[in-house]
Structures are given as structure tokens and as C-alpha cells.
Design a protein around this motif. Structure first.
Motif, PDB file in Angstrom:
ATOM      1  N   THR A 174     -33.672   8.049   9.517  1.00 42.51           N
ATOM      2  CA  THR A 174     -34.146   7.791  11.119  1.00 42.51           C
ATOM      3  C   THR A 174     -35.202   8.689  11.618  1.00 42.51           C
ATOM      4  O   THR A 174     -34.844  11.085  10.979  1.00 42.51           O
ATOM      5  CB  THR A 174     -33.453   7.828  12.005  1.00 42.51           C
ATOM      6  OG1 THR A 174     -32.156   8.803  12.075  1.00 42.51           O
ATOM      7  CG2 THR A 174     -31.924   6.476  11.579  1.00 42.51           C
ATOM      8  N   ASP A 202     -37.948   3.916  11.886  1.00 44.34           N
ATOM      9  CA  ASP A 202     -36.406   3.366  12.926  1.00 44.34           C
ATOM     10  C   ASP A 202     -35.365   2.791  13.044  1.00 44.34           C
ATOM     11  O   ASP A 202     -35.106   2.376  11.668  1.00 44.34           O
ATOM     12  CB  ASP A 202     -37.189   2.537  13.532  1.00 44.34           C
ATOM     13  CG  ASP A 202     -38.715   2.759  15.169  1.00 44.34           C
ATOM     14  OD1 ASP A 202     -38.488   3.529  15.232  1.00 44.34           O
ATOM     15  OD2 ASP A 202     -39.319   1.701  15.301  1.00 44.34           O
ATOM     16  N   THR A 203     -34.560   3.147  13.018  1.00 49.11           N
ATOM     17  CA  THR A 203     -32.643   2.648  12.548  1.00 49.11           C
ATOM     18  C   THR A 203     -32.364   1.269  12.235  1.00 49.11           C
ATOM     19  O   THR A 203     -32.407   1.345  10.848  1.00 49.11           O
ATOM     20  CB  THR A 203     -31.927   2.759  14.060  1.00 49.11           C
ATOM     21  OG1 THR A 203     -32.569   3.992  14.684  1.00 49.11           O
ATOM     22  CG2 THR A 203     -30.281   2.868  13.316  1.00 49.11           C
ATOM     23  N   ARG A 206     -34.428   0.285   8.441  1.00 51.01           N
ATOM     24  CA  ARG A 206     -34.217   1.262   6.929  1.00 51.01           C
ATOM     25  C   ARG A 206     -33.489   0.293   6.477  1.00 51.01           C
ATOM     26  O   ARG A 206     -33.638   0.140   4.619  1.00 51.01           O
ATOM     27  CB  ARG A 206     -33.278   2.448   7.216  1.00 51.01           C
ATOM     28  CG  ARG A 206     -33.505   4.014   7.926  1.00 51.01           C
ATOM     29  CD  ARG A 206     -32.418   5.040   8.395  1.00 51.01           C
ATOM     30  NE  ARG A 206     -31.221   3.597   9.425  1.00 51.01           N
ATOM     31  CZ  ARG A 206     -30.290   4.327   9.980  1.00 51.01           C
ATOM     32  NH1 ARG A 206     -29.440   5.296   9.130  1.00 51.01           N
ATOM     33  NH2 ARG A 206     -29.557   3.643  10.499  1.00 51.01           N
TER      34      ARG A 206
END
Length: 306
Positions: A174, A202-203, A206
Motif C-alpha cells: 500500500t 491501492d489496498t 494487491r
């Protein structure tokens, strides 16, 4: 004469309606000024626990609750609670002991959970008159994760096992983790990593990235629900780099002084939610597509707290 009385009665009714409208929010029967603003960071777990806090206060007190969930990262929520419940402020949100200690207070990390908690509790109170309530039990510490097949093929069990092969790997993490003092810069130094590339993302990106082998290692929270659905292996932090990140509500001191019942209500969940519990709750949202507010409410009902 009749018309005059109609006019007078009509005026009285208008005044009565106006006074009623000013007295309390419609349908609540509660007084103006007794509204508590609850915020959260911008990821699933935070939205779930933010809703839990709101539901608990609504169900167990006479207070109104305004939800300002999914606000942003740590710095956004930290600044918002210092401002108070104005246009851009909040009264309560859920913070993590390690985050408070290292990222916000800029103090040295510790591996002792009690020491971390007592330190943030004291420092927040002294600096900003913000109180830490009791931790809810789960430790959402940072971790690293890889595909299970990759771990088996390369004999990867710990963070240290990545060091020798890090030059061949891409790390996906992140944006916040890339910059945090308790994130990648210090982790790299501790374990001697030399990744081929470090991709900031962005979270939610991933997990597709590691599925598609765009990255081979990701940072994650230990309670991430997507670790289940993507069948990833959590590696052991064998050098104990990351401090404990036990979750606890933080509340403005002036709010708690005026409404001490808030502490009693939110402390009902003291040490009751395990890491596995939180991971399953997160999975219900991220893996099964359920609404975070519904997941929060159903959990509290299962514990007979609302």
C-alpha cells in the motif's frame, strides 16, 4: 370574527411546529447537541468496527450517532479527532497501538503489547486529551504474504527466508506502507531486502496483482479477509520487526467527560474479538460481498450486545 380566530389558531400551529422542529431530530426524541461523530479509516475492517461502535452507542445510550466512515488513512483520522466534531472533525474512531506509537507519536516501537498500550494511552492523554479505551482483542499487525505454492517451492516460512531471493521478487504494498516509519523503509533495513521493484498500489489491488504474478510478495494485515479467499500464506516475522497493533477505540476527552457511558458501552467488547474472528468478518465483506454495516450488526446481535 371567525376568520380572525382561524388566523390566530393557524399562527399558533405554525409556531408550535417550528418549536418542535428545533427541539430534536425527527423521530428520535433526543435532544440537540447530543450527537457523537464516529469516523473510520478507509479499509474494510475499519468500516466494520466503525459501524459496531455506532450500533453499540445507539442501542445502549440516549445519544445520536453520526457516521463519518471511510474517511481516509491514519493521518486523516488522527487530525480529525484532534479537531473535534465540527465540519471535518470526529469524536471517536478505532486506532491500533502500534500505529499510535510509531506512526502518530513518532516513538520507538516495542514488542510488548502492554507497554505499547500504556504508552499511547498516556501520551495521547497528555498531548491531546484523547483517551484510549480497552482493546477489543485482535492484533491487526502488518505481515508479508506469498502464494502457498510459491512458499512450498522455495521453502519460505519466515520474513528472513525472503532475504536471499528478494532480488528476484517484486513487492506490492500500500502507498501508506511505503512511507510509514514502521513500514517498508525500516523493514528493508531490518531484513536486508533488495527487491527487484517495490510497487505502490491501492489496498484492493494487491491481491489481483499477486494472483496474476505481477508481484510475488505483498504486505497485508494479519486480519485481512482476502488472505482466505486468495489462499495466501502469512509469513512469520521472525525478527519481531512489527510492533503489536491491538485495536482500541480512541475518544476525545471532552466527549468522554460529558458522556462517560460511552466507555462502559464500548468496553463491552474488551478482549472478545480474536484475530480469526476479525479475519472472518472481513472475509464476509471482501470475499462474500456482504455489506459492512450488516456484518457489524449481525455480529453484535450474535453476542447479544444490541
Amino acid at each position: 370574527m371567525k376568520k380572525k380566530w382561524v388566523t390566530v389558531i393557524g399562527g399558533i400551529l405554525v409556531i408550535a411546529m417550528f418549536m418542535t422542529g428545533c427541539g430534536s431530530p425527527a423521530g428520535t426524541g433526543k435532544k440537540d447537541g447530543d450527537t457523537i461523530v464516529i469516523g473510520s479509516k478507509n479499509f474494510t475492517e475499519q468500516v466494520i468496527v466503525g459501524n459496531m461502535m455506532a450500533d453499540l452507542i445507539e442501542a445502549n445510550t440516549d445519544l445520536n450517532v453520526m457516521r463519518k466512515l471511510n474517511l481516509g488513512g491514519t493521518s486523516v483520522c488522527s487530525e480529525a479527532i484532534k479537531k473535534g466534531s465540527g465540519d471535518s472533525g470526529i469524536d471517536i474512531y478505532m486506532e491500533y497501538t502500534g500505529t499510535g506509537l510509531v506512526d502518530i507519536l513518532q516513538m520507538q516501537p516495542t514488542t510488548d503489547p502492554n507497554e505499547a498500550y500504556e504508552t499511547v494511552k498516556k501520551e495521547y492523554g497528555d498531548r491531546w486529551d484523547i483517551a484510549w479505551l480497552k482493546p477489543w482483542g485482535f492484533n491487526n499487525t502488518y505481515t508479508l504474504a506469498v502464494k502457498k505454492g510459491f512458499a512450498e517451492k522455495n521453502g519460505i516460512e519466515t520474513f528472513s527466508d525472503l532475504t536471499d531471493i528478494s532480488k528476484q521478487l517484486i513487492l506490492g504494498c500500500t502507498m501508506e506502507f511505503v512511507e510509514r516509519p514502521d513500514g517498508y523503509p525500516s523493514l528493508k533495513e531490518k531484513y536486508g531486502y533488495q527487491f527487484k521493484d517495490v510497487k505502490s498500489m491501492d489496498t484492493g489491488v494487491r491481491y489481483p496483482a499477486i494472483d496474476n504474478d505481477e508481484v510475488q510478495v505483498i504486505n497485508a494485515f494479519a486480519t485481512d479477509g482476502l488472505l482466505i479467499s486468495h489462499d495466501l500464506k502469512i509469513l512469520e516475522d521472525d525478527k519481531h520487526f512489527f510492533p503489536p497493533y491491538y485495536a482500541a477505540p480512541v475518544v476525545r476527552g471532552d466527549v468522554l467527560e460529558k458522556h462517560p457511558e460511552i466507555a462502559d458501552v464500548l468496553n463491552k467488547l474488551e478482549n472478545t474479538i480474536t484475530d480469526e474472528d476479525m479475519q472472518k468478518l472481513n472475509y464476509q465483506v471482501d470475499g462474500e460481498g456482504k455489506d459492512a454495516a450488516d456484518v457489524a450488526k449481525e455480529y453484535l446481535k450474535s453476542k447479544e450486545l444490541i
